[in-house]
Design a protein around this motif. Sequence first.
Motif, PDB file in Angstrom:
ATOM      1  N   ASP A 160      32.272 -37.908 -21.723  1.00  0.00           N
ATOM      2  CA  ASP A 160      33.635 -38.409 -21.982  1.00  0.00           C
ATOM      3  C   ASP A 160      34.687 -37.344 -21.691  1.00  0.00           C
ATOM      4  OD1 ASP A 160      32.642 -40.863 -22.716  1.00  0.00           O
ATOM      5  OD2 ASP A 160      32.771 -40.497 -24.891  1.00  0.00           O
ATOM      6  N   MET A 161      34.383 -36.086 -22.039  1.00  0.00           N
ATOM      7  CA  MET A 161      35.317 -34.992 -21.763  1.00  0.00           C
ATOM      8  C   MET A 161      35.539 -34.851 -20.258  1.00  0.00           C
ATOM      9  SD  MET A 161      34.994 -30.923 -22.724  1.00  0.00           S
ATOM     10  CE  MET A 161      33.814 -30.537 -21.423  1.00  0.00           C
ATOM     11  N   GLN A 162      34.459 -34.889 -19.492  1.00  0.00           N
ATOM     12  CA  GLN A 162      34.581 -34.766 -18.045  1.00  0.00           C
ATOM     13  C   GLN A 162      35.280 -35.979 -17.432  1.00  0.00           C
ATOM     14  OE1 GLN A 162      33.774 -31.839 -16.304  1.00  0.00           O
ATOM     15  NE2 GLN A 162      33.760 -31.291 -18.462  1.00  0.00           N
ATOM     16  N   LYS A 163      34.997 -37.133 -17.962  1.00  0.00           N
ATOM     17  CA  LYS A 163      35.614 -38.376 -17.471  1.00  0.00           C
ATOM     18  C   LYS A 163      37.128 -38.351 -17.688  1.00  0.00           C
ATOM     19  CE  LYS A 163      34.886 -42.798 -16.147  1.00  0.00           C
ATOM     20  NZ  LYS A 163      34.018 -43.324 -15.100  1.00  0.00           N
ATOM     21  N   GLN A 164      37.564 -37.742 -18.793  1.00  0.00           N
ATOM     22  CA  GLN A 164      39.000 -37.645 -19.075  1.00  0.00           C
ATOM     23  C   GLN A 164      39.666 -36.537 -18.259  1.00  0.00           C
ATOM     24  OE1 GLN A 164      39.313 -37.113 -23.323  1.00  0.00           O
ATOM     25  NE2 GLN A 164      38.237 -39.031 -23.758  1.00  0.00           N
ATOM     26  N   THR A 165      38.933 -35.475 -17.989  1.00  0.00           N
ATOM     27  CA  THR A 165      39.485 -34.323 -17.272  1.00  0.00           C
ATOM     28  C   THR A 165      39.651 -34.582 -15.781  1.00  0.00           C
ATOM     29  OG1 THR A 165      38.516 -32.788 -18.870  1.00  0.00           O
ATOM     30  CG2 THR A 165      39.117 -31.885 -16.710  1.00  0.00           C
ATOM     31  N   MET A 166      38.658 -35.224 -15.179  1.00  0.00           N
ATOM     32  CA  MET A 166      38.597 -35.289 -13.720  1.00  0.00           C
ATOM     33  C   MET A 166      39.770 -36.000 -13.039  1.00  0.00           C
ATOM     34  SD  MET A 166      36.615 -33.484 -12.045  1.00  0.00           S
ATOM     35  CE  MET A 166      35.265 -33.205 -13.177  1.00  0.00           C
ATOM     36  N   PRO A 167      40.346 -37.066 -13.613  1.00  0.00           N
ATOM     37  CA  PRO A 167      41.488 -37.690 -12.936  1.00  0.00           C
ATOM     38  C   PRO A 167      42.713 -36.776 -12.794  1.00  0.00           C
ATOM     39  CG  PRO A 167      40.520 -39.211 -14.526  1.00  0.00           C
ATOM     40  CD  PRO A 167      39.880 -37.878 -14.752  1.00  0.00           C
ATOM     41  N   ARG A 168      42.746 -35.671 -13.547  1.00  0.00           N
ATOM     42  CA  ARG A 168      43.829 -34.691 -13.372  1.00  0.00           C
ATOM     43  C   ARG A 168      43.584 -33.805 -12.158  1.00  0.00           C
ATOM     44  NH1 ARG A 168      43.166 -32.453 -19.398  1.00  0.00           N
ATOM     45  NH2 ARG A 168      43.169 -34.454 -20.480  1.00  0.00           N
ATOM     46  N   LEU A 169      42.347 -33.841 -11.643  1.00  0.00           N
ATOM     47  CA  LEU A 169      41.965 -32.972 -10.532  1.00  0.00           C
ATOM     48  C   LEU A 169      41.684 -33.743  -9.244  1.00  0.00           C
ATOM     49  CD1 LEU A 169      39.376 -30.758 -12.480  1.00  0.00           C
ATOM     50  CD2 LEU A 169      41.788 -30.246 -12.060  1.00  0.00           C
ATOM     51  N   LEU A 170      41.452 -35.035  -9.366  1.00  0.00           N
ATOM     52  CA  LEU A 170      41.003 -35.837  -8.231  1.00  0.00           C
ATOM     53  C   LEU A 170      41.681 -37.202  -8.251  1.00  0.00           C
ATOM     54  CD1 LEU A 170      39.014 -36.433  -5.881  1.00  0.00           C
ATOM     55  CD2 LEU A 170      37.299 -36.993  -7.611  1.00  0.00           C
ATOM     56  N   GLN A 171      42.431 -37.508  -7.194  1.00  0.00           N
ATOM     57  CA  GLN A 171      43.146 -38.773  -7.108  1.00  0.00           C
ATOM     58  C   GLN A 171      42.281 -39.896  -6.530  1.00  0.00           C
ATOM     59  OE1 GLN A 171      46.827 -38.883  -4.612  1.00  0.00           O
ATOM     60  NE2 GLN A 171      47.845 -38.973  -6.592  1.00  0.00           N
ATOM     61  N   ASP A 172      41.364 -39.548  -5.641  1.00  0.00           N
ATOM     62  CA  ASP A 172      40.516 -40.537  -4.975  1.00  0.00           C
ATOM     63  C   ASP A 172      39.520 -41.112  -5.986  1.00  0.00           C
ATOM     64  OD1 ASP A 172      38.706 -41.991  -3.474  1.00  0.00           O
ATOM     65  OD2 ASP A 172      38.484 -40.486  -1.900  1.00  0.00           O
ATOM     66  N   SER A 173      39.801 -42.313  -6.486  1.00  0.00           N
ATOM     67  CA  SER A 173      38.987 -42.904  -7.554  1.00  0.00           C
ATOM     68  C   SER A 173      37.558 -43.210  -7.106  1.00  0.00           C
ATOM     69  CB  SER A 173      39.649 -44.176  -8.084  1.00  0.00           C
ATOM     70  OG  SER A 173      39.838 -45.113  -7.031  1.00  0.00           O
ATOM     71  N   SER A 174      37.344 -43.384  -5.803  1.00  0.00           N
ATOM     72  CA  SER A 174      35.995 -43.683  -5.308  1.00  0.00           C
ATOM     73  C   SER A 174      35.059 -42.488  -5.461  1.00  0.00           C
ATOM     74  CB  SER A 174      36.055 -44.115  -3.838  1.00  0.00           C
ATOM     75  OG  SER A 174      36.360 -43.018  -2.993  1.00  0.00           O
ATOM     76  N   LYS A 175      35.608 -41.296  -5.651  1.00  0.00           N
ATOM     77  CA  LYS A 175      34.797 -40.079  -5.776  1.00  0.00           C
ATOM     78  C   LYS A 175      34.644 -39.619  -7.228  1.00  0.00           C
ATOM     79  CE  LYS A 175      34.724 -39.334  -1.215  1.00  0.00           C
ATOM     80  NZ  LYS A 175      33.489 -39.438  -0.416  1.00  0.00           N
ATOM     81  N   LEU A 176      35.364 -40.252  -8.145  1.00  0.00           N
ATOM     82  CA  LEU A 176      35.428 -39.755  -9.524  1.00  0.00           C
ATOM     83  C   LEU A 176      34.058 -39.689 -10.195  1.00  0.00           C
ATOM     84  CD1 LEU A 176      38.686 -41.288 -11.044  1.00  0.00           C
ATOM     85  CD2 LEU A 176      38.064 -38.871 -11.000  1.00  0.00           C
ATOM     86  N   GLU A 177      33.314 -40.798 -10.148  1.00  0.00           N
ATOM     87  CA  GLU A 177      32.037 -40.846 -10.862  1.00  0.00           C
ATOM     88  C   GLU A 177      31.060 -39.803 -10.305  1.00  0.00           C
ATOM     89  OE1 GLU A 177      30.123 -41.791 -14.055  1.00  0.00           O
ATOM     90  OE2 GLU A 177      31.987 -42.841 -13.565  1.00  0.00           O
ATOM     91  N   MET A 178      31.085 -39.592  -8.991  1.00  0.00           N
ATOM     92  CA  MET A 178      30.209 -38.607  -8.361  1.00  0.00           C
ATOM     93  C   MET A 178      30.526 -37.196  -8.862  1.00  0.00           C
ATOM     94  SD  MET A 178      29.878 -37.717  -4.292  1.00  0.00           S
ATOM     95  CE  MET A 178      31.590 -37.141  -4.193  1.00  0.00           C
ATOM     96  N   VAL A 179      31.807 -36.849  -8.915  1.00  0.00           N
ATOM     97  CA  VAL A 179      32.211 -35.505  -9.337  1.00  0.00           C
ATOM     98  C   VAL A 179      31.930 -35.299 -10.826  1.00  0.00           C
ATOM     99  CG1 VAL A 179      34.159 -33.911  -9.520  1.00  0.00           C
ATOM    100  CG2 VAL A 179      33.908 -35.327  -7.482  1.00  0.00           C
ATOM    101  N   VAL A 180      32.156 -36.323 -11.646  1.00  0.00           N
ATOM    102  CA  VAL A 180      31.819 -36.250 -13.070  1.00  0.00           C
ATOM    103  C   VAL A 180      30.315 -36.030 -13.236  1.00  0.00           C
ATOM    104  CG1 VAL A 180      31.676 -37.595 -15.221  1.00  0.00           C
ATOM    105  CG2 VAL A 180      33.786 -37.612 -13.877  1.00  0.00           C
ATOM    106  N   ASP A 181      29.530 -36.734 -12.425  1.00  0.00           N
ATOM    107  CA  ASP A 181      28.070 -36.630 -12.498  1.00  0.00           C
ATOM    108  C   ASP A 181      27.590 -35.206 -12.200  1.00  0.00           C
ATOM    109  OD1 ASP A 181      25.496 -37.998 -12.860  1.00  0.00           O
ATOM    110  OD2 ASP A 181      25.185 -37.568 -10.735  1.00  0.00           O
ATOM    111  N   TRP A 182      28.258 -34.521 -11.267  1.00  0.00           N
ATOM    112  CA  TRP A 182      27.889 -33.132 -10.978  1.00  0.00           C
ATOM    113  C   TRP A 182      28.037 -32.270 -12.234  1.00  0.00           C
ATOM    114  CZ3 TRP A 182      31.375 -32.840  -6.010  1.00  0.00           C
ATOM    115  CH2 TRP A 182      30.747 -33.533  -4.964  1.00  0.00           C
ATOM    116  N   SER A 183      29.130 -32.471 -12.957  1.00  0.00           N
ATOM    117  CA  SER A 183      29.337 -31.706 -14.195  1.00  0.00           C
ATOM    118  C   SER A 183      28.277 -32.043 -15.235  1.00  0.00           C
ATOM    119  CB  SER A 183      30.721 -32.000 -14.778  1.00  0.00           C
ATOM    120  OG  SER A 183      31.738 -31.466 -13.972  1.00  0.00           O
ATOM    121  N   VAL A 184      28.008 -33.329 -15.397  1.00  0.00           N
ATOM    122  CA  VAL A 184      27.037 -33.777 -16.406  1.00  0.00           C
ATOM    123  C   VAL A 184      25.642 -33.229 -16.108  1.00  0.00           C
ATOM    124  CG1 VAL A 184      25.867 -35.839 -17.337  1.00  0.00           C
ATOM    125  CG2 VAL A 184      28.352 -35.844 -17.016  1.00  0.00           C
TER     126      VAL A 184
END
Length: 281
Positions: free
Chosen positions: A172-196
Amino acid sequence: MKKYILIIALLFSALCVNVFAQTKSYPFEVIKTGKGKQSIIFIPGFASSGEVWNETKAAFEKDFTCYTLTMAGFAGVKPQPNPSFENWKAGIANYIKDNKIDKPILVGHSMGGGLALAIASDYPDLIGKIVVVDALPCLAALSDPSFKSKENNDCSPMVTQMAAMNETQFYDMQKQTMPRLLQDSSKLEMVVDWSVKSDRKTFSEVYCDFFNIDLRERISAIKCPSLILLESYFINLKPAIEGQYEKLKTAKFQYADKGLHFIMYDDKEWYLAQLNNFIKS
């Protein structure tokens, strides 16, 4: 008899050297692709996979040999002891030397951009060019201009805090943080997954360590051409940003037209055009 003992000793010595060369470990996984006399080393940012460079390296593999790194402990790569910015810097430099990679171009995003700056600073004759994608010599100084690195930086509170979070809380922390760093919503889940998928101890120790890094003086030693690509918002902070780079005499600055921190996704065409102009010139 002495002659045979000498031959056996020499063969054993050669075997040891060969085994050492094959088993020597570095603080990252590396994928080598492409063909070309000139090499490019792609260094991802904090908690990111080397996959962040997939579209980038596809544009260069025809003409360049590409080495794409994922740092140990990030994005599912097995962690190693003593992860730190300086150890990783030395590990990349040693890999370049051990593999006799002649004057590679370093392309680094975020913390990877910091590593590119540090390597080019501390090993100025080793590197041909650097591309720094949305990174600063001293991240902490952007919010605290009086910032000074702590000599004995204690990261244990952050390690303890991160370790106490369960998987859902961390996600949840990563999911909330990432939209401040990445505008392309199609890539969000992938980038969050790297952190997780990153090792939590490595995640917290390296984050704390990187936030204590200050390269503003060290970059004066850089000799190679340096392209600094910055996200669009940073144009509003231009004096502070370029002030941090004051001692990098080879710097060329370009600010993206749109998007956030992951410029390679948010302003892809502009970003690739900048890389092409700089790398192939």
